[in-house]
Motif scaffolding. Sequence first.
Motif, PDB file in Angstrom:
ATOM      1  N   VAL A 121     -12.057   9.013   3.301  1.00 33.33           N
ATOM      2  CA  VAL A 121     -12.916   8.625   2.178  1.00 33.33           C
ATOM      3  C   VAL A 121     -12.155   8.623   0.854  1.00 33.33           C
ATOM      4  CG1 VAL A 121     -14.837   9.476   0.763  1.00 33.33           C
ATOM      5  CG2 VAL A 121     -15.108   9.289   3.232  1.00 33.33           C
ATOM      6  N   SER A 122     -11.271   9.593   0.695  1.00 26.03           N
ATOM      7  CA  SER A 122     -10.577   9.735  -0.588  1.00 26.03           C
ATOM      8  C   SER A 122      -9.634   8.566  -0.863  1.00 26.03           C
ATOM      9  CB  SER A 122      -9.766  11.039  -0.588  1.00 26.03           C
ATOM     10  OG  SER A 122      -8.847  11.013   0.507  1.00 26.03           O
ATOM     11  N   GLN A 123      -9.252   7.833   0.167  1.00 29.71           N
ATOM     12  CA  GLN A 123      -8.279   6.748   0.008  1.00 29.71           C
ATOM     13  C   GLN A 123      -8.867   5.366   0.313  1.00 29.71           C
ATOM     14  OE1 GLN A 123      -4.974   7.789   2.529  1.00 29.71           O
ATOM     15  NE2 GLN A 123      -4.708   9.797   1.578  1.00 29.71           N
ATOM     16  N   ARG A 124     -10.062   5.395   0.840  1.00 29.43           N
ATOM     17  CA  ARG A 124     -10.686   4.167   1.335  1.00 29.43           C
ATOM     18  C   ARG A 124     -10.758   3.078   0.274  1.00 29.43           C
ATOM     19  NH1 ARG A 124     -16.209   5.708   4.269  1.00 29.43           N
ATOM     20  NH2 ARG A 124     -14.832   6.818   5.718  1.00 29.43           N
ATOM     21  N   HIS A 125     -11.073   3.497  -0.957  1.00 28.48           N
ATOM     22  CA  HIS A 125     -11.272   2.494  -2.018  1.00 28.48           C
ATOM     23  C   HIS A 125     -10.003   1.682  -2.254  1.00 28.48           C
ATOM     24  CE1 HIS A 125      -9.556   5.985  -3.995  1.00 28.48           C
ATOM     25  NE2 HIS A 125      -9.266   5.241  -5.055  1.00 28.48           N
ATOM     26  N   LEU A 126      -8.831   2.318  -2.075  1.00 25.24           N
ATOM     27  CA  LEU A 126      -7.556   1.622  -2.313  1.00 25.24           C
ATOM     28  C   LEU A 126      -7.390   0.479  -1.309  1.00 25.24           C
ATOM     29  CD1 LEU A 126      -5.414   4.864  -2.726  1.00 25.24           C
ATOM     30  CD2 LEU A 126      -6.260   3.391  -4.592  1.00 25.24           C
ATOM     31  N   ASP A 127      -7.689   0.778  -0.063  1.00 26.29           N
ATOM     32  CA  ASP A 127      -7.553  -0.247   0.979  1.00 26.29           C
ATOM     33  C   ASP A 127      -8.577  -1.364   0.812  1.00 26.29           C
ATOM     34  OD1 ASP A 127      -5.466   0.918   2.837  1.00 26.29           O
ATOM     35  OD2 ASP A 127      -6.864   2.603   2.663  1.00 26.29           O
ATOM     36  N   MET A 128      -9.758  -0.978   0.382  1.00 23.55           N
ATOM     37  CA  MET A 128     -10.811  -1.991   0.225  1.00 23.55           C
ATOM     38  C   MET A 128     -10.465  -2.950  -0.910  1.00 23.55           C
ATOM     39  SD  MET A 128     -14.444  -0.138   1.106  1.00 23.55           S
ATOM     40  CE  MET A 128     -14.429   1.232  -0.034  1.00 23.55           C
ATOM     41  N   VAL A 129     -10.101  -2.393  -2.054  1.00 22.78           N
ATOM     42  CA  VAL A 129      -9.767  -3.250  -3.194  1.00 22.78           C
ATOM     43  C   VAL A 129      -8.559  -4.125  -2.855  1.00 22.78           C
ATOM     44  CG1 VAL A 129      -8.942  -3.263  -5.595  1.00 22.78           C
ATOM     45  CG2 VAL A 129     -10.829  -1.748  -4.922  1.00 22.78           C
ATOM     46  N   TYR A 130      -7.585  -3.517  -2.177  1.00 19.83           N
ATOM     47  CA  TYR A 130      -6.390  -4.294  -1.811  1.00 19.83           C
ATOM     48  C   TYR A 130      -6.751  -5.454  -0.870  1.00 19.83           C
ATOM     49  CZ  TYR A 130      -1.884  -5.676   0.022  1.00 19.83           C
ATOM     50  OH  TYR A 130      -0.790  -6.422   0.384  1.00 19.83           O
ATOM     51  N   ALA A 131      -7.638  -5.190   0.086  1.00 16.80           N
ATOM     52  CA  ALA A 131      -8.020  -6.252   1.039  1.00 16.80           C
ATOM     53  C   ALA A 131      -8.649  -7.438   0.298  1.00 16.80           C
ATOM     54  CB  ALA A 131      -8.990  -5.697   2.080  1.00 16.80           C
ATOM     55  N   HIS A 132      -9.509  -7.159  -0.670  1.00 11.62           N
ATOM     56  CA  HIS A 132     -10.101  -8.255  -1.457  1.00 11.62           C
ATOM     57  C   HIS A 132      -9.015  -9.048  -2.184  1.00 11.62           C
ATOM     58  CE1 HIS A 132     -14.324  -7.438  -0.787  1.00 11.62           C
ATOM     59  NE2 HIS A 132     -14.202  -6.180  -1.163  1.00 11.62           N
ATOM     60  N   MET A 133      -8.028  -8.326  -2.704  1.00  7.52           N
ATOM     61  CA  MET A 133      -6.970  -8.980  -3.476  1.00  7.52           C
ATOM     62  C   MET A 133      -6.040  -9.786  -2.581  1.00  7.52           C
ATOM     63  SD  MET A 133      -5.967  -5.926  -6.098  1.00  7.52           S
ATOM     64  CE  MET A 133      -6.905  -5.641  -7.605  1.00  7.52           C
ATOM     65  N   ARG A 134      -5.774  -9.243  -1.393  1.00  2.64           N
ATOM     66  CA  ARG A 134      -4.760  -9.832  -0.519  1.00  2.64           C
ATOM     67  C   ARG A 134      -5.296 -10.965   0.331  1.00  2.64           C
ATOM     68  NH1 ARG A 134      -1.840 -12.344   0.745  1.00  2.64           N
ATOM     69  NH2 ARG A 134       0.045 -12.315   2.016  1.00  2.64           N
ATOM     70  N   TYR A 135      -6.523 -10.794   0.866  1.00  2.42           N
ATOM     71  CA  TYR A 135      -7.020 -11.732   1.882  1.00  2.42           C
ATOM     72  C   TYR A 135      -7.986 -12.775   1.324  1.00  2.42           C
ATOM     73  CZ  TYR A 135      -4.816  -8.324   4.873  1.00  2.42           C
ATOM     74  OH  TYR A 135      -3.889  -7.493   5.445  1.00  2.42           O
ATOM     75  N   SER A 136      -8.245 -12.689   0.025  1.00  2.00           N
ATOM     76  CA  SER A 136      -9.153 -13.660  -0.583  1.00  2.00           C
ATOM     77  C   SER A 136      -8.658 -13.958  -1.982  1.00  2.00           C
ATOM     78  CB  SER A 136     -10.573 -13.079  -0.639  1.00  2.00           C
ATOM     79  OG  SER A 136     -11.475 -14.026  -1.175  1.00  2.00           O
ATOM     80  N   ALA A 163      -8.707 -19.412  12.687  1.00  2.82           N
ATOM     81  CA  ALA A 163      -8.060 -20.438  11.860  1.00  2.82           C
ATOM     82  C   ALA A 163      -7.714 -19.925  10.458  1.00  2.82           C
ATOM     83  CB  ALA A 163      -8.974 -21.657  11.756  1.00  2.82           C
ATOM     84  N   TYR A 164      -8.003 -18.647  10.205  1.00  2.11           N
ATOM     85  CA  TYR A 164      -7.785 -18.106   8.855  1.00  2.11           C
ATOM     86  C   TYR A 164      -6.321 -18.155   8.424  1.00  2.11           C
ATOM     87  CZ  TYR A 164      -7.097 -14.622   5.193  1.00  2.11           C
ATOM     88  OH  TYR A 164      -6.719 -13.994   4.034  1.00  2.11           O
ATOM     89  N   GLN A 165      -6.089 -18.622   7.223  1.00  2.00           N
ATOM     90  CA  GLN A 165      -4.774 -18.576   6.571  1.00  2.00           C
ATOM     91  C   GLN A 165      -4.969 -17.882   5.232  1.00  2.00           C
ATOM     92  OE1 GLN A 165      -1.803 -19.692   7.557  1.00  2.00           O
ATOM     93  NE2 GLN A 165      -2.534 -20.519   9.511  1.00  2.00           N
ATOM     94  N   PRO A 166      -4.164 -16.843   4.909  1.00  2.00           N
ATOM     95  CA  PRO A 166      -4.386 -16.153   3.627  1.00  2.00           C
ATOM     96  C   PRO A 166      -4.025 -17.041   2.444  1.00  2.00           C
ATOM     97  CG  PRO A 166      -2.405 -15.332   4.700  1.00  2.00           C
ATOM     98  CD  PRO A 166      -3.049 -16.285   5.668  1.00  2.00           C
ATOM     99  N   PRO A 167      -4.735 -16.878   1.330  1.00  2.00           N
ATOM    100  CA  PRO A 167      -4.338 -17.595   0.122  1.00  2.00           C
ATOM    101  C   PRO A 167      -3.021 -16.998  -0.381  1.00  2.00           C
ATOM    102  CG  PRO A 167      -6.076 -16.039  -0.383  1.00  2.00           C
ATOM    103  CD  PRO A 167      -5.867 -15.978   1.104  1.00  2.00           C
ATOM    104  N   PRO A 168      -2.177 -17.803  -1.028  1.00  2.00           N
ATOM    105  CA  PRO A 168      -0.887 -17.282  -1.500  1.00  2.00           C
ATOM    106  C   PRO A 168      -1.087 -16.170  -2.527  1.00  2.00           C
ATOM    107  CG  PRO A 168      -1.340 -19.459  -2.422  1.00  2.00           C
ATOM    108  CD  PRO A 168      -2.397 -19.208  -1.394  1.00  2.00           C
ATOM    109  N   LEU A 169      -0.231 -15.147  -2.463  1.00  4.29           N
ATOM    110  CA  LEU A 169      -0.257 -14.057  -3.452  1.00  4.29           C
ATOM    111  C   LEU A 169       1.189 -13.800  -3.891  1.00  4.29           C
ATOM    112  CD1 LEU A 169      -1.732 -11.755  -4.991  1.00  4.29           C
ATOM    113  CD2 LEU A 169      -1.430 -10.333  -2.946  1.00  4.29           C
ATOM    114  N   ASP A 170       1.377 -13.793  -5.174  1.00  4.80           N
ATOM    115  CA  ASP A 170       2.704 -13.551  -5.753  1.00  4.80           C
ATOM    116  C   ASP A 170       3.295 -12.259  -5.170  1.00  4.80           C
ATOM    117  OD1 ASP A 170       4.835 -13.806  -7.777  1.00  4.80           O
ATOM    118  OD2 ASP A 170       3.868 -11.998  -8.607  1.00  4.80           O
TER     119      ASP A 170
END
Lengths: 517, 517
Positions: B181-196, B487-494
Amino acid sequence: MSETDSSFPARPRGAAREARKARRALPPAAPAFLTRRLAPYEILDEEALLRIEQQADQLLEEIGMEIRGDAEALELWRRAGATVREHCRVHVPAGLARQLVSASAPAQFTQHARNAARSVEIGGRHSVFAPAYGSPFVTDLARGRRYGTLADFENFVKLAYLSPWLHHSGGTVCEPVDVPVSQRHLDMVYAHMRYSDKPFMGSVTSAARAADSIEMCRLLFGGPFLEQHCVLLGNVNVNSPLVLDGEASRVIRTYAAANQAAVCVPFILGGAMGPVTTAGALAQCFAEATFCVALTQLERKGAPAILGNFLSSMSLRSGAPTFGTPEPALAYLAIGQLARRLGVPLRCGGNLCASKVPDAQAASESANSLWPAFLAGAHFVLHAAGWLEAGLAMSYEKFVMDVDQLGAFHTLAAGLALDENAFALAAFREIGPGRHYLGAQHTLQNYERAYYEFELADNASYEQWSEAGSRDQLTRAHERWQKLLAAYQPPPLDAARDEALRAYIARRRSVLPDQIS
Amino acid sequence: MSETDSSFPARPRGAAREARKARRALPPAAPAFLTRRLAPYEILDEEALLRIEQQADQLLEEIGMEIRGDAEALELWRRAGATVREHCRVHVPAGLARQLVSASAPAQFTQHARNAARSVEIGGRHSVFAPAYGSPFVTDLARGRRYGTLADFENFVKLAYLSPWLHHSGGTVCEPVDVPVSQRHLDMVYAHMRYSDKPFMGSVTSAARAADSIEMCRLLFGGPFLEQHCVLLGNVNVNSPLVLDGEASRVIRTYAAANQAAVCVPFILGGAMGPVTTAGALAQCFAEATFCVALTQLERKGAPAILGNFLSSMSLRSGAPTFGTPEPALAYLAIGQLARRLGVPLRCGGNLCASKVPDAQAASESANSLWPAFLAGAHFVLHAAGWLEAGLAMSYEKFVMDVDQLGAFHTLAAGLALDENAFALAAFREIGPGRHYLGAQHTLQNYERAYYEFELADNASYEQWSEAGSRDQLTRAHERWQKLLAAYQPPPLDAARDEALRAYIARRRSVLPDQIS
């Protein structure tokens, strides 16, 4: 224009016995029809409405509408000021059709039921929900899909009678294909009379069958009562685009001549029986329906009638009809406004769907059809229960699921209560911040009537639901309609009238050939 | 008050490479957000609205609202003119909370996405649809119901990215319970940033986690950009009735201080966290939400914020929460009007349901929740896809079924086209009465864009449908989401920003204990 006389027709004989039976009849569990405190949802301004009316006028004047094979109807239009060209094409001067409707068609009327407490108001702030109509097939979870029979027909009449949120027994709730076509209407009308005391619809497949339906009503309600009151609806489809066949026009005139209400329904799938763009199909629908309602007034000034609308979209992939799409929803809202301007009751919507089973698709499509019908202020909602598979099948399970949904719209229509009890200030003072209201005096006083509760919704926890067998709504609905039918008791019907009806049917049956189709 | 600056934030480095990648990114298949030409549906008159506002004012003044454990928030209210009694109960002079909101909260703002073409307008004539939020369980047809994992979380972010009718990536699309729980938010926010590359929501479970979310946005968008623009929403629940706990109030203030948008959401099941009558619960909801939005303005004048509403009913049989009932629908419509008067964006609705499976119950309840949210003019619709089982489970199948429904509301929102092409007069002249429009020039020119078509609706004939395996919508939806994910392809991220984000997460992870709950 409203008829509010809801007195039961004079009883020819056996009055005392009938009165005893009537006392035994249970009072309706819900209002006989829906009354709305919420205003309809209006999406078009004056200019937009004028443009649609003008286009409808232009269609009737320039393109014209054909009546194929009814010289009397053509003559009525000629005398009213229309021009008939190419034998049967009626060109109506701009605005005339609307004027004829506005001048004499009632904006609201009562359709009387044999149980006066079940009589319905059609028009104004009221809505009447009726079962689906016309499917050749019936289906249920255990027996699957099959042709409908008279036994199925009677079952749906009984289910509609038992459903508190259906106000109307409907018409051809399914086709009883085990009865010859030539005699089918007699059995259908009789079933509505015998197994229900809600208002119903008569036959429209020929003028003679319409006349039989009216004769049977004369026996049930008494001749003088029928002459003065509407006791029967007949749902007549236009042969869109812009054609009314002679049989249909004679049926419309037969109902109107007897002071009974024709429901005049253009049947348009955009791209097939009308343009693929909604505004065009809408203008066409309004033109055709107004033309037919005007014909009722040419036949008999002041006869009740309903402006119908059956407008849907199609799949771009297959050309199949589609339901629950947003384009018909917009058309509903628009035609609601047009009908109110014209001052005539509107039929539209229902729980329409294209799905072959009562699954999530069926439920979404149905909701997407019922919501706009409600918002449009539709006065008569046919196909409100049971409709499946683009109208080809009547489903026992979908029937009870749809009825459950109809109930919620009664609460919605009533709007938000804003009295002292609803604001609950005393409860706020009792509870204060951070405590719960479960035991509050206000909660105890109000909880029983606080929320509409769907009969067929499962609100249990996942664990409880799993333990009870993980049943989806379809499975629960299958149990529900069987329970309802098992508990069915017919409403009392005066034996003398019943006998007269049976004698009439036997007489007619003896002269009607056993046509299979 | 609208921000219309949709320029992408300045790139710290690697700009040329990123620009190349951006060009490879596909343009959005649908508008970034919904814009409505239809006006909202209004059911209350001026007098009724005044009465609800007055009751809300009275609740805040007389009963008061507690802030438990946030001395700074109490001090902000004291300085604004409120009285604090019994340590933490804030009594707000009548009208003050509404004045604070009206004076400086933006009526409309842009939430920026890292792909500028995906930035959304929140407020005004716009609606933004976001996935469901907060369920501990996930479920799909093959694997059944189970606790959510980070892999599930990422799947739902990917599905939202791929869904043309979801404008937003959401927040806690499911709880990834395999992450402490203490770290979950980091992974969640990162997933939004990385995969969308759609806009998203940050953590609200503590002020420190909210700050982490904001820091990560600083790395993704650049510090100066974040200071001036809203790039993050935080969805904060009020502890109804009339309590805001200190952690929640600090989270609200953390978002506001950073110029990011707190969504302030009273969570009321009538009869439990508020009165069982709708008007009372509605006034309470409006009071609580206005109080919290006012707090954002006390923290930072002009900070964006959203007035939330999560109000539902309960079963009289079991006390379980119920969804899709008409009482919350009426409350949605009312609070839509109240929010517009106040001049602040509104969150309400979604595809809510109590059903344990995506069956007809789930679909009806969802439609009965989405329709009033749409009609109310809701600006931010959380829980628009995937919600099942009163929010306890996120369903893969329901997710794609819900998205399909959301699409239709885009067409509905656009209203009826009334141009020359839509009226199709030339087509009427071409076809005339009694012929079909299938081959008409107008049909050929228009049919491809004529109708919204549900991806998951089966409109085939019964025979075709049977031959194809008699599959219901649930079965088809199961296939659909799997195809999408494959068929998912991630959007480009710098790469540099990605590296900076990963480094930040690693650093934070090293100092955060592995709390299991």
